[in-house]
Design an enzyme around this catalytic site. Structure first.
Site, PDB file in Angstrom:
ATOM      1  N   CYS A   2       1.013  -1.288  -0.415  1.00 46.31           N
ATOM      2  CA  CYS A   2      -0.297  -0.035  -0.039  1.00 46.31           C
ATOM      3  C   CYS A   2       0.489   1.123   0.435  1.00 46.31           C
ATOM      4  O   CYS A   2       1.396   0.635   0.887  1.00 46.31           O
ATOM      5  CB  CYS A   2      -1.181  -0.014   1.191  1.00 46.31           C
ATOM      6  SG  CYS A   2      -1.762  -1.491   1.271  1.00 46.31           S
ATOM      7  N   ARG A  27       3.676  -0.634  -5.013  1.00 52.10           N
ATOM      8  CA  ARG A  27       3.119  -0.809  -3.794  1.00 52.10           C
ATOM      9  C   ARG A  27       2.308  -2.179  -3.236  1.00 52.10           C
ATOM     10  O   ARG A  27       1.512  -2.383  -2.632  1.00 52.10           O
ATOM     11  CB  ARG A  27       3.481  -0.543  -2.225  1.00 52.10           C
ATOM     12  CG  ARG A  27       4.982   1.768  -2.456  1.00 52.10           C
ATOM     13  CD  ARG A  27       4.404   1.950  -1.932  1.00 52.10           C
ATOM     14  NE  ARG A  27       3.856   2.249   0.011  1.00 52.10           N
ATOM     15  CZ  ARG A  27       5.773   1.670   0.581  1.00 52.10           C
ATOM     16  NH1 ARG A  27       7.147   1.599  -0.139  1.00 52.10           N
ATOM     17  NH2 ARG A  27       5.779   0.775   2.135  1.00 52.10           N
ATOM     18  N   TRP A  75      -2.960  -3.169  -1.339  1.00 55.03           N
ATOM     19  CA  TRP A  75      -2.479  -4.174  -1.573  1.00 55.03           C
ATOM     20  C   TRP A  75      -3.163  -4.932  -0.739  1.00 55.03           C
ATOM     21  O   TRP A  75      -2.761  -4.762   0.485  1.00 55.03           O
ATOM     22  CB  TRP A  75      -0.609  -5.031  -1.536  1.00 55.03           C
ATOM     23  CG  TRP A  75      -0.564  -5.735  -1.956  1.00 55.03           C
ATOM     24  CD1 TRP A  75      -0.224  -7.096  -2.764  1.00 55.03           C
ATOM     25  CD2 TRP A  75       0.007  -7.091  -1.166  1.00 55.03           C
ATOM     26  NE1 TRP A  75       0.206  -7.563  -3.182  1.00 55.03           N
ATOM     27  CE2 TRP A  75       0.838  -8.352  -1.988  1.00 55.03           C
ATOM     28  CE3 TRP A  75      -0.520  -7.435   0.289  1.00 55.03           C
ATOM     29  CZ2 TRP A  75       0.056  -9.070  -1.419  1.00 55.03           C
ATOM     30  CZ3 TRP A  75      -0.534  -8.349   1.006  1.00 55.03           C
ATOM     31  CH2 TRP A  75       0.070  -9.826   0.486  1.00 55.03           C
ATOM     32  N   ASN A 101      -1.878   2.350   5.359  1.00 55.71           N
ATOM     33  CA  ASN A 101      -0.507   1.748   5.375  1.00 55.71           C
ATOM     34  C   ASN A 101      -0.415   0.055   6.661  1.00 55.71           C
ATOM     35  O   ASN A 101      -0.188   1.424   7.683  1.00 55.71           O
ATOM     36  CB  ASN A 101       0.396   2.337   4.816  1.00 55.71           C
ATOM     37  CG  ASN A 101       1.420   0.818   3.965  1.00 55.71           C
ATOM     38  OD1 ASN A 101       1.107  -0.205   4.144  1.00 55.71           O
ATOM     39  ND2 ASN A 101       2.787   1.058   4.410  1.00 55.71           N
ATOM     40  N   GLY A 102      -0.835  -0.595   6.672  1.00 55.61           N
ATOM     41  CA  GLY A 102       0.057  -1.667   7.785  1.00 55.61           C
ATOM     42  C   GLY A 102      -1.162  -2.384   7.770  1.00 55.61           C
ATOM     43  O   GLY A 102      -1.788  -2.288   7.002  1.00 55.61           O
ATOM     44  N   GLU A 481      17.855 -17.685  -7.781  1.00 54.20           N
ATOM     45  CA  GLU A 481      17.243 -16.173  -8.185  1.00 54.20           C
ATOM     46  C   GLU A 481      16.759 -16.152  -9.768  1.00 54.20           C
ATOM     47  O   GLU A 481      15.523 -15.680  -9.696  1.00 54.20           O
ATOM     48  CB  GLU A 481      18.569 -15.060  -7.813  1.00 54.20           C
ATOM     49  CG  GLU A 481      18.055 -13.716  -8.947  1.00 54.20           C
ATOM     50  CD  GLU A 481      16.876 -12.888  -7.428  1.00 54.20           C
ATOM     51  OE1 GLU A 481      16.332 -13.740  -6.442  1.00 54.20           O
ATOM     52  OE2 GLU A 481      16.690 -11.969  -8.308  1.00 54.20           O
ATOM     53  N   LYS A 485      13.000 -14.582 -10.443  1.00 54.66           N
ATOM     54  CA  LYS A 485      12.690 -14.090 -12.115  1.00 54.66           C
ATOM     55  C   LYS A 485      11.689 -14.400 -12.897  1.00 54.66           C
ATOM     56  O   LYS A 485      10.990 -13.751 -12.861  1.00 54.66           O
ATOM     57  CB  LYS A 485      14.245 -13.834 -12.404  1.00 54.66           C
ATOM     58  CG  LYS A 485      14.466 -12.284 -12.187  1.00 54.66           C
ATOM     59  CD  LYS A 485      14.614 -11.224 -11.508  1.00 54.66           C
ATOM     60  CE  LYS A 485      13.942 -10.662 -10.543  1.00 54.66           C
ATOM     61  NZ  LYS A 485      13.630 -10.716  -8.902  1.00 54.66           N
ATOM     62  N   GLU A 488       8.015 -14.933 -10.893  1.00 57.06           N
ATOM     63  CA  GLU A 488       7.416 -14.119 -10.664  1.00 57.06           C
ATOM     64  C   GLU A 488       6.819 -13.232 -11.739  1.00 57.06           C
ATOM     65  O   GLU A 488       5.697 -12.085 -11.687  1.00 57.06           O
ATOM     66  CB  GLU A 488       7.812 -13.190  -9.278  1.00 57.06           C
ATOM     67  CG  GLU A 488       8.984 -12.333  -9.796  1.00 57.06           C
ATOM     68  CD  GLU A 488       9.831 -11.626  -8.995  1.00 57.06           C
ATOM     69  OE1 GLU A 488       8.876 -11.444  -8.008  1.00 57.06           O
ATOM     70  OE2 GLU A 488      11.063 -11.522  -9.030  1.00 57.06           O
ATOM     71  N   HIS A 504      16.960 -37.370  -7.251  1.00 57.12           N
ATOM     72  CA  HIS A 504      16.603 -37.803  -6.501  1.00 57.12           C
ATOM     73  C   HIS A 504      15.242 -37.778  -6.369  1.00 57.12           C
ATOM     74  O   HIS A 504      14.811 -37.166  -5.159  1.00 57.12           O
ATOM     75  CB  HIS A 504      17.456 -37.275  -4.982  1.00 57.12           C
ATOM     76  CG  HIS A 504      18.806 -37.588  -4.916  1.00 57.12           C
ATOM     77  ND1 HIS A 504      19.226 -38.976  -4.923  1.00 57.12           N
ATOM     78  CD2 HIS A 504      19.896 -36.578  -5.071  1.00 57.12           C
ATOM     79  CE1 HIS A 504      20.389 -39.444  -4.901  1.00 57.12           C
ATOM     80  NE2 HIS A 504      20.457 -38.034  -4.759  1.00 57.12           N
ATOM     81  N   LYS A 602       5.992  -4.779  -3.792  1.00 60.71           N
ATOM     82  CA  LYS A 602       7.155  -4.867  -3.897  1.00 60.71           C
ATOM     83  C   LYS A 602       8.252  -4.483  -2.132  1.00 60.71           C
ATOM     84  O   LYS A 602       9.098  -5.373  -2.332  1.00 60.71           O
ATOM     85  CB  LYS A 602       7.632  -3.356  -4.529  1.00 60.71           C
ATOM     86  CG  LYS A 602       9.194  -3.789  -4.716  1.00 60.71           C
ATOM     87  CD  LYS A 602       9.698  -2.307  -5.692  1.00 60.71           C
ATOM     88  CE  LYS A 602      11.632  -2.856  -5.459  1.00 60.71           C
ATOM     89  NZ  LYS A 602      11.978  -4.025  -5.710  1.00 60.71           N
TER      90      LYS A 602
HETATM   91  C1  G6P Z   1       9.552  -8.929  -1.828  1.00 59.62           C
HETATM   92  C2  G6P Z   1       9.789  -8.226  -4.199  1.00 59.62           C
HETATM   93  C3  G6P Z   1      10.945  -9.022  -3.178  1.00 59.62           C
HETATM   94  C4  G6P Z   1      11.660  -9.085  -2.887  1.00 59.62           C
HETATM   95  C5  G6P Z   1      11.461  -8.849  -1.315  1.00 59.62           C
HETATM   96  C6  G6P Z   1      12.310  -8.981  -0.235  1.00 59.62           C
HETATM   97  O1  G6P Z   1       9.007 -10.367  -2.335  1.00 59.62           O
HETATM   98  O2  G6P Z   1       8.822  -8.358  -4.444  1.00 59.62           O
HETATM   99  O3  G6P Z   1      11.747  -8.739  -4.859  1.00 59.62           O
HETATM  100  O4  G6P Z   1      13.024  -9.433  -2.525  1.00 59.62           O
HETATM  101  O5  G6P Z   1      10.129  -8.502  -1.101  1.00 59.62           O
HETATM  102  O6  G6P Z   1      12.276  -7.431   0.420  1.00 59.62           O
HETATM  103  P1  G6P Z   1      13.065  -6.273   0.349  1.00 59.62           P
HETATM  104  O7  G6P Z   1      12.867  -5.154   0.279  1.00 59.62           O
HETATM  105  O8  G6P Z   1      13.228  -6.542   2.058  1.00 59.62           O
HETATM  106  O9  G6P Z   1      14.843  -6.649  -0.208  1.00 59.62           O
END
Ligand code: G6P
Length: 607
Positions: A2, A27, A75, A101-102, A481, A485, A488, A504, A602
């Site tokens: 948010c 956000r 969100w 937000n929260g 990673e 990537k 997502e 395995h 994010k």
């Molecule tokens: C979310 C984002 C990721 C990020 C993670 C941790 O899931 O989509 O890209 O790696 O949060 O966020 P931070 O701000 O703690 O790196």
């Protein structure tokens, strides 16, 4: 999660709010809304869907006239995305409008109490209790009402508050959720993040928990819970406004991928002086480092994947045992951590709820906390003993790229710093390490030059249903990673496997035409991974091999990506680049909303 924004000044509020929200959409983006103080009182417009839906509904803000307002991009946590659950929320009589937000953890108890007093609720959100409580406690002084409610709210909040009795001021307060105050000339602002207001001011106040802000167009006053005015220091934001703009790119993600050489240079260069790594912000002495029993790395998402690389790098270079855990697990596993341990928290935003909680858990056990953070003044930075900032600049795309890369760079800086203090490297080895670290931004730029190859491969494989990434040790860490990537942003199922573990069980999923991306950059393990490539190829897999010029995969894999050479431990910085590009181009071929993938946000400020 948010985004909130607020404005008071000489200009129309609604267009400003929409512009600010556009910069905060990363956000959350399932609904949006604004509340503006107009000649007819507080007017609210809100709607489900992207911000554009709201903007179209109120014609870019031109339909609502007023010079003060608050806005929100959501969100969803409590209640599905809908017009009704969208913020702002109004109190029963309409006297208060609130954006939040929260999460209010005790909202059910508060709601039950308010219902007994005759308040009715229209939404499923936890936020609506705040609007009603403000009205319940309001006896003519908004500050008093805010103090009453924050004494009762449990959880996290950043709030923007309009009151119908106050045509010339609005209010804000925060606890465990980010909120900054922007100071302009004849106008003032609040926002979840500087990106929303950077175009208008660089002077900001960071707020402590439960500081209450009263904003008029001429000034800002900050109060504590005892209603005493708190003196605040102005902080200057140095970020370039271009950093928060797309600058001609179709997506922030590609812009941020391309920004990686610069972000790496900004992160590495100031920390290398006269051929030595200098970490001014780290107070760990040689003896402190020698006495570390164990290092824990805690983080979420991609930052956790940096931690997995970090484990291999630090153990290899410093011979200190490292345990890496996702923060949401660490916080509840009753960790065996204490005063002899160093906990490294990694976070781009510096506000991820689980990482912050894990850090606090470790702190309660007496551990020393070092954080690697991108956002200055963020909650995680503040809660740490030492902070090393990643100078990546603002990262807007939900899928992280340049923050991940700069976090890796800080891991190398730390490992080099500690290993020198521990006397683990000869002067020649140390010099080579520093030379390669300084060369890293140029090597990343070199890898980026070959993006057409990756683009071509993505055009061949974007219709796949499932893609596997395999690698050993550091390559396995990068595989995690690469797989994240891809899934997502392109919504293709993907798994990352330690190459030797595939047989395995998971190898049963390999069939004719299954795409396997095999990472074999580490020279010591090249042959081992090649054996695994042969195993999957024998079962019908098509393989893209990623390796270095020293050990090309030509003739072994069906398609190859070849990287330049560097010190082994730094290869993840190069290997990740084609994987970021692959995810991007696959998503682009599929027509996905790359910067705002479904269901994600994010910055994750909930558990
Ligand atoms: C979310 C984002 C990721 C990020 C993670 C941790 O899931 O989509 O890209 O790696 O949060 O966020 P931070 O701000 O703690 O790196």
């Amino acid at each position: 999660m948010c985004g909130i924004v607020g404005y008071i000044g000489e200009n129309q509020a609604a267009p400003f709010l929409l512009e600010g929200l556009a910069r905060l959409e990363y956000r959350g983006y399932d609904s949006a809304g604004v509340a503006v103080y107009t000649d007819d009182g507080i007017e609210i417009a809100k709607s489900k869907g992207r911000l554009q839906v709201l903007s179209d509904q109120i014609h870019g803000g031109n339909d609502i006239n007023g010079f003060m307002g608050i806005g929100h991009t959501r969100w969803a946590t409590h209640g599905e995305p809908s017009d009704i659950n969208a913020h702002p929320h109004a109190s029963v009589s309409g006297k208060f409008a609130v954006v939040h937000n929260g999460i209010i953890e005790n909202y059910i108890e508060l709601k039950t109490k308010l219902e007994k007093h005759g308040y009715t609720f229209t939404s499923d959100t936890d936020t609506e209790v705040i609007a009603h409580m403000l009205e319940y406690y309001y006896k003519g002084d908004v500050l008093d009402a805010i103090i009453r409610i924050i004494n009762r709210l449990e959880g996290s909040y950043a709030l923007g508050i309009l009151c119908a009795d106050c045509p010339d001021r609005f209010f804000a307060v925060r606890k465990s959720s980010p909120l900054i105050v922007g100071l302009g000339r004849g106008e003032n602002f609040i926002a979840s993040d500087v990106a929303a207001i950077l175009k208008h001011t660089r002077d900001i106040y960071y707020l402590e928990d439960n500081e209450i802000v009263e904003l008029t167009s001429d000034g800002v006053k900050v109060y504590n819970k005892d209603k005493e005015e708190v003196p605040k220091e102005i902080s200057k934001i140095t970020w370039d406004i271009d950093a928060a703009e797309k600058g001609g790119y179709e997506h922030f993600m590609m812009k941020e991928i391309e920004e990686q050489p610069t972000a790496l240079r900004n992160t590495i260069s100031p920390r290398i002086k006269d051929g030595r790594i200098i970490l001014d912000s780290v107070s760990l002495t040689k003896d402190d480092i020698k006495n570390i029993r164990k290092i824990y790395i805690v983080a979420c998402g991609s930052a956790y994947h940096v931690g997995v690389v970090g484990k291999y790098v630090i153990e290899r270079m410093c011979r200190i045992p490292v345990e890496v855990q996702v923060a949401s697990e660490f916080r509840y596993c009753d960790p065996i951590v204490g005063s002899k341990d160093l906990v490294i928290a990694i976070s781009q935003s510096g506000e991820t709820a689980d990482t912050l909680a894990a850090l606090k858990e470790a702190k309660d056990h007496g551990a020393r906390i070092l954080s690697i953070v991108n956002v200055e003044g963020s909650a995680i930075a503040k809660a740490s003993d030492d902070v090393i900032y990643t100078w990546a600049g603002p990262e807007i795309a939900v899928a992280t790229t340049k923050a991940y890369s700069t976090q890796l760079a800080v891991i190398y800086l730390m490992a080099g710093y500690m290993s020198e203090k521990l006397g683990m490297l000869t002067s020649g080895e140390y010099k080579r390490f520093i030379d390669d670290l300084e060369r890293l931004p140029d090597l990343v730029a070199e890898v980026l030059k070959n993006k057409e190859n990756v683009q071509h491969l993505a055009s061949m494989f974007y219709n796949c249903h499932s893609i596997f990434f395999i690698g050993r040790n550091l390559d396995y860490a990068v595989a995690l990673e690469g797989s994240l990537k891809l899934k997502e942003i392109s919504y293709i199922h993907s798994e990352a496997y330690a190459a030797g573990e595939l047989k395995h069980g998971t190898i049963s999923l390999i069939e004719d035409g299954t795409l396997v991306i095999a990472l074999a950059t580490g020279s010591g393990l090249f042959d081992k991974t090649v054996s695994n490539v042969k195993e999957v190829k024998a079962r019908g897999a098509v393989v893209i091999g990623v390796s270095t010029t020293e050990n090309p995969m030509t003739g072994i894999a069906d398609h190859t990506i070849t990287l330049p050479e560097t010190t082994d431990v730094m290869l993840p910085s190069l290997t990740v680049i084609p994987l970021q590009l692959f995810g991007y181009y696959v998503a682009s071929n599929k027509g996905c909303d790359i910067d705002k993938p479904k269901n994600l946000a994010k910055s994750v400020t909930v558990e």
